[in-house]
Each structure stands twice: as C-alpha cells, then as structure tokens.
Design a protein around this motif. Sequence first.
Motif, PDB file in Angstrom:
ATOM      1  N   ASN A   2     102.703 -53.713  87.760  1.00 27.46           N
ATOM      2  CA  ASN A   2     102.736 -54.803  86.784  1.00 27.46           C
ATOM      3  C   ASN A   2     101.409 -54.802  86.037  1.00 27.46           C
ATOM      4  O   ASN A   2     100.347 -54.945  86.652  1.00 27.46           O
ATOM      5  N   ILE A   3     101.478 -54.647  84.730  1.00 26.91           N
ATOM      6  CA  ILE A   3     100.287 -54.508  83.900  1.00 26.91           C
ATOM      7  C   ILE A   3     100.278 -55.601  82.835  1.00 26.91           C
ATOM      8  O   ILE A   3     101.250 -55.764  82.092  1.00 26.91           O
ATOM      9  N   ALA A   4      99.155 -56.323  82.749  1.00 24.31           N
ATOM     10  CA  ALA A   4      98.981 -57.336  81.708  1.00 24.31           C
ATOM     11  C   ALA A   4      98.223 -56.725  80.537  1.00 24.31           C
ATOM     12  O   ALA A   4      97.234 -56.021  80.725  1.00 24.31           O
ATOM     13  N   LEU A   5      98.697 -57.004  79.338  1.00 28.57           N
ATOM     14  CA  LEU A   5      98.063 -56.551  78.106  1.00 28.57           C
ATOM     15  C   LEU A   5      97.660 -57.779  77.296  1.00 28.57           C
ATOM     16  O   LEU A   5      98.510 -58.605  76.955  1.00 28.57           O
ATOM     17  N   ILE A   6      96.374 -57.871  76.994  1.00 30.57           N
ATOM     18  CA  ILE A   6      95.839 -59.040  76.293  1.00 30.57           C
ATOM     19  C   ILE A   6      94.861 -58.534  75.237  1.00 30.57           C
ATOM     20  O   ILE A   6      94.156 -57.549  75.464  1.00 30.57           O
ATOM     21  N   ALA A   7      94.795 -59.215  74.105  1.00 34.79           N
ATOM     22  CA  ALA A   7      93.803 -58.852  73.084  1.00 34.79           C
ATOM     23  C   ALA A   7      93.433 -60.069  72.258  1.00 34.79           C
ATOM     24  O   ALA A   7      94.303 -60.847  71.844  1.00 34.79           O
ATOM     25  N   HIS A   8      92.148 -60.218  72.033  1.00 34.92           N
ATOM     26  CA  HIS A   8      91.693 -61.238  71.094  1.00 34.92           C
ATOM     27  C   HIS A   8      92.137 -60.830  69.686  1.00 34.92           C
ATOM     28  O   HIS A   8      92.458 -59.658  69.441  1.00 34.92           O
ATOM     29  N   ASP A   9      92.153 -61.784  68.781  1.00 30.60           N
ATOM     30  CA  ASP A   9      92.687 -61.550  67.439  1.00 30.60           C
ATOM     31  C   ASP A   9      92.094 -60.312  66.767  1.00 30.60           C
ATOM     32  O   ASP A   9      92.823 -59.519  66.181  1.00 30.60           O
ATOM     33  N   GLU A  10      90.787 -60.151  66.843  1.00 29.09           N
ATOM     34  CA  GLU A  10      90.134 -59.023  66.172  1.00 29.09           C
ATOM     35  C   GLU A  10      90.411 -57.685  66.846  1.00 29.09           C
ATOM     36  O   GLU A  10      90.060 -56.639  66.310  1.00 29.09           O
ATOM     37  N   HIS A  29     106.167 -48.703  83.613  1.00 30.86           N
ATOM     38  CA  HIS A  29     105.645 -49.857  84.341  1.00 30.86           C
ATOM     39  C   HIS A  29     106.189 -51.150  83.747  1.00 30.86           C
ATOM     40  O   HIS A  29     106.738 -51.161  82.645  1.00 30.86           O
ATOM     41  N   GLU A  30     106.014 -52.235  84.497  1.00 29.77           N
ATOM     42  CA  GLU A  30     106.396 -53.556  84.006  1.00 29.77           C
ATOM     43  C   GLU A  30     105.225 -54.105  83.206  1.00 29.77           C
ATOM     44  O   GLU A  30     104.109 -54.193  83.725  1.00 29.77           O
ATOM     45  N   LEU A  31     105.494 -54.464  81.957  1.00 25.71           N
ATOM     46  CA  LEU A  31     104.433 -54.935  81.076  1.00 25.71           C
ATOM     47  C   LEU A  31     104.552 -56.430  80.821  1.00 25.71           C
ATOM     48  O   LEU A  31     105.650 -56.955  80.609  1.00 25.71           O
ATOM     49  N   PHE A  32     103.406 -57.080  80.818  1.00 20.94           N
ATOM     50  CA  PHE A  32     103.300 -58.510  80.559  1.00 20.94           C
ATOM     51  C   PHE A  32     102.207 -58.687  79.520  1.00 20.94           C
ATOM     52  O   PHE A  32     101.280 -57.885  79.460  1.00 20.94           O
ATOM     53  N   ALA A  33     102.299 -59.736  78.720  1.00 25.51           N
ATOM     54  CA  ALA A  33     101.269 -59.958  77.705  1.00 25.51           C
ATOM     55  C   ALA A  33     101.245 -61.422  77.312  1.00 25.51           C
ATOM     56  O   ALA A  33     102.208 -62.158  77.535  1.00 25.51           O
ATOM     57  N   THR A  34     100.131 -61.799  76.717  1.00 27.22           N
ATOM     58  CA  THR A  34     100.078 -63.113  76.098  1.00 27.22           C
ATOM     59  C   THR A  34     100.943 -63.042  74.836  1.00 27.22           C
ATOM     60  O   THR A  34     101.230 -61.965  74.316  1.00 27.22           O
ATOM     61  N   GLY A  35     101.362 -64.197  74.349  1.00 30.30           N
ATOM     62  CA  GLY A  35     102.386 -64.322  73.325  1.00 30.30           C
ATOM     63  C   GLY A  35     102.333 -63.415  72.125  1.00 30.30           C
ATOM     64  O   GLY A  35     103.181 -62.530  71.952  1.00 30.30           O
ATOM     65  N   THR A  36     101.363 -63.600  71.257  1.00 28.76           N
ATOM     66  CA  THR A  36     101.302 -62.835  70.019  1.00 28.76           C
ATOM     67  C   THR A  36     101.050 -61.358  70.290  1.00 28.76           C
ATOM     68  O   THR A  36     101.665 -60.489  69.664  1.00 28.76           O
ATOM     69  N   PHE A  52     104.077 -64.179  77.922  1.00 31.64           N
ATOM     70  CA  PHE A  52     103.646 -65.511  78.332  1.00 31.64           C
ATOM     71  C   PHE A  52     103.275 -66.277  77.069  1.00 31.64           C
ATOM     72  O   PHE A  52     103.420 -65.786  75.956  1.00 31.64           O
ATOM     73  N   GLN A  53     102.733 -67.475  77.249  1.00 38.24           N
ATOM     74  CA  GLN A  53     102.256 -68.241  76.109  1.00 38.24           C
ATOM     75  C   GLN A  53     101.061 -67.529  75.478  1.00 38.24           C
ATOM     76  O   GLN A  53     100.459 -66.642  76.077  1.00 38.24           O
ATOM     77  N   MET A  74      97.185 -54.766  87.310  1.00 40.75           N
ATOM     78  CA  MET A  74      96.151 -54.279  86.412  1.00 40.75           C
ATOM     79  C   MET A  74      96.128 -55.169  85.174  1.00 40.75           C
ATOM     80  O   MET A  74      97.172 -55.659  84.736  1.00 40.75           O
ATOM     81  N   VAL A  75      94.941 -55.339  84.617  1.00 42.11           N
ATOM     82  CA  VAL A  75      94.793 -56.102  83.381  1.00 42.11           C
ATOM     83  C   VAL A  75      94.042 -55.240  82.373  1.00 42.11           C
ATOM     84  O   VAL A  75      92.964 -54.717  82.677  1.00 42.11           O
ATOM     85  N   ILE A  76      94.624 -55.109  81.202  1.00 45.15           N
ATOM     86  CA  ILE A  76      93.960 -54.452  80.079  1.00 45.15           C
ATOM     87  C   ILE A  76      93.761 -55.535  79.026  1.00 45.15           C
ATOM     88  O   ILE A  76      94.728 -56.057  78.468  1.00 45.15           O
ATOM     89  N   PHE A  77      92.516 -55.897  78.816  1.00 45.26           N
ATOM     90  CA  PHE A  77      92.156 -57.051  77.990  1.00 45.26           C
ATOM     91  C   PHE A  77      91.126 -56.602  76.959  1.00 45.26           C
ATOM     92  O   PHE A  77      89.952 -56.468  77.263  1.00 45.26           O
ATOM     93  N   PHE A  78      91.585 -56.356  75.753  1.00 46.07           N
ATOM     94  CA  PHE A  78      90.669 -55.963  74.686  1.00 46.07           C
ATOM     95  C   PHE A  78      89.992 -57.226  74.157  1.00 46.07           C
ATOM     96  O   PHE A  78      90.563 -57.956  73.354  1.00 46.07           O
ATOM     97  N   ARG A  79      88.781 -57.443  74.645  1.00 47.46           N
ATOM     98  CA  ARG A  79      88.018 -58.636  74.292  1.00 47.46           C
ATOM     99  C   ARG A  79      87.189 -58.398  73.046  1.00 47.46           C
ATOM    100  O   ARG A  79      86.751 -57.286  72.779  1.00 47.46           O
ATOM    101  N   ASP A  80      86.971 -59.455  72.313  1.00 50.33           N
ATOM    102  CA  ASP A  80      86.080 -59.401  71.150  1.00 50.33           C
ATOM    103  C   ASP A  80      84.777 -60.093  71.541  1.00 50.33           C
ATOM    104  O   ASP A  80      84.699 -61.320  71.522  1.00 50.33           O
TER     105      ASP A  80
END
Length: 138
Positions: A2-10, A29-36, A52-53, A74-80
């Motif tokens: 289970n892998i979370a994909l997250i990214a800030h707007d930029e 794999h099973e993918l999860f992400a924040t809304g947009t 998710f929201q 696992m979490v892949i979070f492209f942070r700004d």
Amino acid sequence: MNIALIAHDEKKQEIIHFATAYKHILEKHELFATGTTGKKISEASGLDVFRFQSGPVGGDQQIGAKIAQDEMDMVIFFRDPLTAQPHEPDVSALLRICDVHRIPLATNLASAEIFIRGLERGDFEWREIIKEKLAKKD
C-alpha cells in the motif's frame, strides 16, 4: 504494498510525471492519495488510485491513520519546502508517524526514484514478511 502518493500544489506536476514514468511498477501495488493529487495522477496515468480528502482538509491525517493501523507500507510525498503550508502541523504529524511506525518516506523526486527502483527489485518485501510473522503471533 500500500503506497500513499501526496504532493503539495507546486509539486503536483512532478508527481504526475513520476507516476506516469513508473506506472509499470506502481500498477502492481495498491495506491492511495490525497484528493486532488490522486485525481490528477489517475487522469494522467490511468492508474487506479483510492482518494482521501484533500491534504488541507484532513487527507494527510487520513493517511496517517492508515499508517497507525499498519495499513500503509510506503509514503511518497513531494513536499514544497519553499512555500508555507497552511496545514503544516498535519504535514509534520504525518512525517512523525512515518518515523514512529518505520514507514519508508520519500519527500522528493530523488528519494522516490530510489524507492521505486527498490520496489521493482523486491527490496521492500521485508515489510510483508514482518506483517505475516506478527499476524501469526496474534
């Protein structure tokens, strides 16, 4: 996994390119992400992504809850790092819970590519083995 994909707007375009480039690995794999982020990844790549929201309205916390329940690997979070985030306490809590629960966390393209290549080689299978062993003890 289970892998979370997250990214800030930029960083949304960057994670879309990442997911598209590594679709052949991520689709196993099973993918999860924040809304947009999840919506944009799914539209661009055709990957099946549970959404998710949006992060600022609770999505980061929802992913954190999955981590606390041992339902995220696992979490892949492209942070700004150059833009102030109104939900920075939620972001910090998510990073902290990854550390507490020993969840691999990539916060930029370079570390995400290392993780994705590790997934391709099977380097993260130890997480599944540990889960199986713990389940047998219960």
